[in-house]
Motif scaffolding. Structure first.
Motif, PDB file in Angstrom:
ATOM      1  N   LEU A  47       1.012  -1.251  -0.191  1.00  0.00           N
ATOM      2  CA  LEU A  47      -0.182  -0.273  -0.516  1.00  0.00           C
ATOM      3  C   LEU A  47       0.874   1.418   0.059  1.00  0.00           C
ATOM      4  N   LEU A  48       0.978   2.210  -1.158  1.00  0.00           N
ATOM      5  CA  LEU A  48       2.235   3.230  -0.779  1.00  0.00           C
ATOM      6  C   LEU A  48       0.388   4.321  -0.699  1.00  0.00           C
ATOM      7  N   MET A  49       1.669   5.153   0.420  1.00  0.00           N
ATOM      8  CA  MET A  49       0.833   5.995   1.014  1.00  0.00           C
ATOM      9  C   MET A  49       0.931   7.196   0.125  1.00  0.00           C
ATOM     10  N   GLY A  50       0.335   8.055  -0.559  1.00  0.00           N
ATOM     11  CA  GLY A  50       0.904   9.403  -1.325  1.00  0.00           C
ATOM     12  C   GLY A  50       1.432  10.161  -0.842  1.00  0.00           C
ATOM     13  N   ASP A  51       0.947  11.323  -1.187  1.00  0.00           N
ATOM     14  CA  ASP A  51       1.765  12.748  -0.105  1.00  0.00           C
ATOM     15  C   ASP A  51       0.564  13.204   0.304  1.00  0.00           C
ATOM     16  N   ARG A  52       0.543  13.713   1.560  1.00  0.00           N
ATOM     17  CA  ARG A  52      -0.530  14.763   2.054  1.00  0.00           C
ATOM     18  C   ARG A  52      -1.346  15.571   0.763  1.00  0.00           C
ATOM     19  N   ARG A  53      -2.468  15.621   1.387  1.00  0.00           N
ATOM     20  CA  ARG A  53      -3.538  16.185   0.332  1.00  0.00           C
ATOM     21  C   ARG A  53      -3.980  17.682   1.218  1.00  0.00           C
ATOM     22  N   ASP A  54      -5.077  17.002   1.997  1.00  0.00           N
ATOM     23  CA  ASP A  54      -5.672  17.540   3.304  1.00  0.00           C
ATOM     24  C   ASP A  54      -5.720  17.643   4.593  1.00  0.00           C
ATOM     25  N   GLU A  55      -5.717  18.656   4.905  1.00  0.00           N
ATOM     26  CA  GLU A  55      -5.982  19.127   6.649  1.00  0.00           C
ATOM     27  C   GLU A  55      -7.538  20.037   7.003  1.00  0.00           C
ATOM     28  N   GLU A  56      -7.869  19.084   7.561  1.00  0.00           N
ATOM     29  CA  GLU A  56      -8.863  19.809   8.636  1.00  0.00           C
ATOM     30  C   GLU A  56      -8.819  19.752  10.268  1.00  0.00           C
ATOM     31  N   ASN A  57      -9.748  20.191  11.038  1.00  0.00           N
ATOM     32  CA  ASN A  57      -9.804  20.358  12.162  1.00  0.00           C
ATOM     33  C   ASN A  57     -10.741  18.433  12.424  1.00  0.00           C
ATOM     34  N   GLY A  58     -10.549  18.635  13.497  1.00  0.00           N
ATOM     35  CA  GLY A  58     -11.050  17.166  13.611  1.00  0.00           C
ATOM     36  C   GLY A  58     -10.970  16.851  15.315  1.00  0.00           C
ATOM     37  N   PHE A  59     -10.749  14.950  15.553  1.00  0.00           N
ATOM     38  CA  PHE A  59     -10.710  14.753  16.778  1.00  0.00           C
ATOM     39  C   PHE A  59      -9.411  15.876  17.363  1.00  0.00           C
ATOM     40  N   MET A  60      -8.911  15.036  18.961  1.00  0.00           N
ATOM     41  CA  MET A  60      -8.052  15.197  19.842  1.00  0.00           C
ATOM     42  C   MET A  60      -7.353  13.756  19.389  1.00  0.00           C
ATOM     43  N   LYS A  61      -6.298  14.461  19.653  1.00  0.00           N
ATOM     44  CA  LYS A  61      -5.308  12.867  19.227  1.00  0.00           C
ATOM     45  C   LYS A  61      -5.445  11.179  20.018  1.00  0.00           C
ATOM     46  N   SER A  62      -5.879  11.465  21.823  1.00  0.00           N
ATOM     47  CA  SER A  62      -7.051   9.908  22.255  1.00  0.00           C
ATOM     48  C   SER A  62      -8.108  10.119  21.293  1.00  0.00           C
ATOM     49  N   GLU A  63      -9.248  10.654  21.248  1.00  0.00           N
ATOM     50  CA  GLU A  63     -10.085  10.316  20.602  1.00  0.00           C
ATOM     51  C   GLU A  63      -9.658   9.789  19.391  1.00  0.00           C
ATOM     52  N   PHE A  64      -8.524  10.442  18.786  1.00  0.00           N
ATOM     53  CA  PHE A  64      -8.654   9.894  17.238  1.00  0.00           C
ATOM     54  C   PHE A  64      -7.990   8.169  17.836  1.00  0.00           C
ATOM     55  N   LEU A  65      -6.725   7.880  18.219  1.00  0.00           N
ATOM     56  CA  LEU A  65      -6.460   6.829  18.645  1.00  0.00           C
ATOM     57  C   LEU A  65      -7.977   5.977  19.518  1.00  0.00           C
ATOM     58  N   ASP A  66      -8.471   5.933  19.864  1.00  0.00           N
ATOM     59  CA  ASP A  66     -10.088   5.868  20.028  1.00  0.00           C
ATOM     60  C   ASP A  66     -10.826   5.180  18.998  1.00  0.00           C
ATOM     61  N   TYR A  67     -11.325   5.853  18.314  1.00  0.00           N
ATOM     62  CA  TYR A  67     -11.982   5.798  17.339  1.00  0.00           C
ATOM     63  C   TYR A  67     -11.839   4.826  16.406  1.00  0.00           C
ATOM     64  N   LEU A  68     -10.023   4.904  16.386  1.00  0.00           N
ATOM     65  CA  LEU A  68      -9.593   4.147  15.405  1.00  0.00           C
ATOM     66  C   LEU A  68     -10.354   2.524  15.540  1.00  0.00           C
ATOM     67  N   LYS A  69     -10.086   2.166  17.344  1.00  0.00           N
ATOM     68  CA  LYS A  69      -9.824   0.719  17.721  1.00  0.00           C
ATOM     69  C   LYS A  69     -10.629   0.322  17.124  1.00  0.00           C
ATOM     70  N   ASN A  70     -11.691   0.470  16.856  1.00  0.00           N
ATOM     71  CA  ASN A  70     -12.932   0.859  16.828  1.00  0.00           C
ATOM     72  C   ASN A  70     -13.351  -0.115  15.000  1.00  0.00           C
ATOM     73  N   LEU A  71     -12.147  -0.343  14.128  1.00  0.00           N
ATOM     74  CA  LEU A  71     -12.344  -0.395  12.763  1.00  0.00           C
ATOM     75  C   LEU A  71     -11.752  -1.335  12.921  1.00  0.00           C
ATOM     76  N   PRO A  72     -12.393  -1.977  11.613  1.00  0.00           N
ATOM     77  CA  PRO A  72     -11.242  -3.565  11.449  1.00  0.00           C
ATOM     78  C   PRO A  72     -10.095  -3.747  10.599  1.00  0.00           C
ATOM     79  N   LEU A  73      -9.484  -3.816  10.799  1.00  0.00           N
ATOM     80  CA  LEU A  73      -8.039  -3.852  10.387  1.00  0.00           C
ATOM     81  C   LEU A  73      -7.343  -4.136   8.932  1.00  0.00           C
ATOM     82  N   TRP A  74      -6.774  -3.520   8.183  1.00  0.00           N
ATOM     83  CA  TRP A  74      -6.510  -2.945   7.139  1.00  0.00           C
ATOM     84  C   TRP A  74      -5.640  -4.559   6.785  1.00  0.00           C
TER      85      TRP A  74
END
Length: 270
Positions: A47-74
């Motif tokens: 999986l080639l991860m391309g250059d950064r394209r977008d930036e936007e306001n979102g979760f705090m880092k701890s909230e983002f990591l907690d959110y990821l835990k609920n996702l299925p693994l790639w």
């Protein structure tokens, strides 16, 4: 990115989103409640991860990591790598988005028989000498400092040549002699991309989770099985494990060989 993801997956600290049109997008966290994202491309097993394209306001880092835990693994690929780390073999520059899109849609790459064809060969790749043995082992050699010549292993995965870590000093003593030889060699052209380091990262599996993700991925045709191909595959696996520091068995094997050689040398002296 404005399109709504059809599926979302977790890859370490990244969210990988699959869109309805088949496009892939990575999202990560940076700074204070800021999310960054960019395109992804499946190239064989990588999986080639391309250059950064977008930036936007979102979760705090701890909230983002907690959110990821609920996702299925790639598990759409075995490995991942940032496209900024790889170079185009033909041009020496970093591949652009248009080229990555075109190549990943083609779903083709040189088969292993075209890379290692059962005979010893040597090529030039930048300041590196790439040597293929009859058995299919591949190693790099280059210069360091004023006169030191160094060498290490090479790993080829999904049409990308990765230079492994330096393992030892090469027997050559003269940088001038090495450079003279290097200039006379044919240019390496057996992989589309290459990377100056072992930037390839494995997609780690979480055995504690029962979720199984199935993602359609580009399949690069596999060549017919040959003895030297199997030998090279084994060599590449051992080099990978050594480089990541988790192959005690491999290290033990090398140590035992060294001990046997030392005993044989002593027996000759005695």
């Amino acid at each position: 990115m404005h399109m709504i993801p059809q599926n979302r997956y977790r890859l370490n600290e990244y969210q990988i989103s699959k869109m309805s049109d088949g496009r892939l997008w990575w999202t990560s966290h940076t700074g204070f409640a800021v999310q960054i994202s960019g395109p992804c491309y499946i190239y064989g097993n990588v999986l080639l991860m391309g250059d950064r394209r977008d930036e936007e306001n979102g979760f705090m880092k701890s909230e983002f990591l907690d959110y990821l835990k609920n996702l299925p693994l790639w598990n759409g690929t075995r490995y991942y790598c940032f496209s900024s780390a790889i170079l185009d073999t033909a041009t020496g520059g970093h591949p652009g988005e248009e080229r990555l899109q075109r190549l990943t849609h083609m779903h083709t790459a040189p088969v292993f028989d075209a890379i290692v064809d059962g005979k010893a060969e040597t090529f030039k790749l930048g300041k590196y000498q790439i040597s293929i043995s009859i058995e299919g082992d591949i190693k790099w050699k280059s210069y360091s400092g004023i006169s030191q010549i160094i060498e290490g292993p090479v790993l080829i995965e999904s049409d990308i040549l990765f230079l492994g870590p330096k393992l030892c000093d090469a027997p050559e003593k003269s940088k001038r002699e090495f450079m003279r030889t290097l200039i006379s060699l044919p240019k390496w052209n057996r992989t589309t991309f290459w990377c100056r380091s072992l930037a390839l990262q494995p997609v780690l599996k979480d055995n504690k989770r029962s979720v199984h993700v199935v993602v359609e991925s580009a399949k690069i045709p596999q060549p017919a099985e040959r003895d030297f191909r199997n030998h090279h595959r084994k060599f590449g696996q051992e080099m990978w494990l050594y480089a990541t520091g988790v192959s005690a068995k491999w290290a033990s094997r090398i140590t035992n060989k060294w001990i046997q050689k030392r005993k044989a040398f002593r027996s000759k002296i005695d």
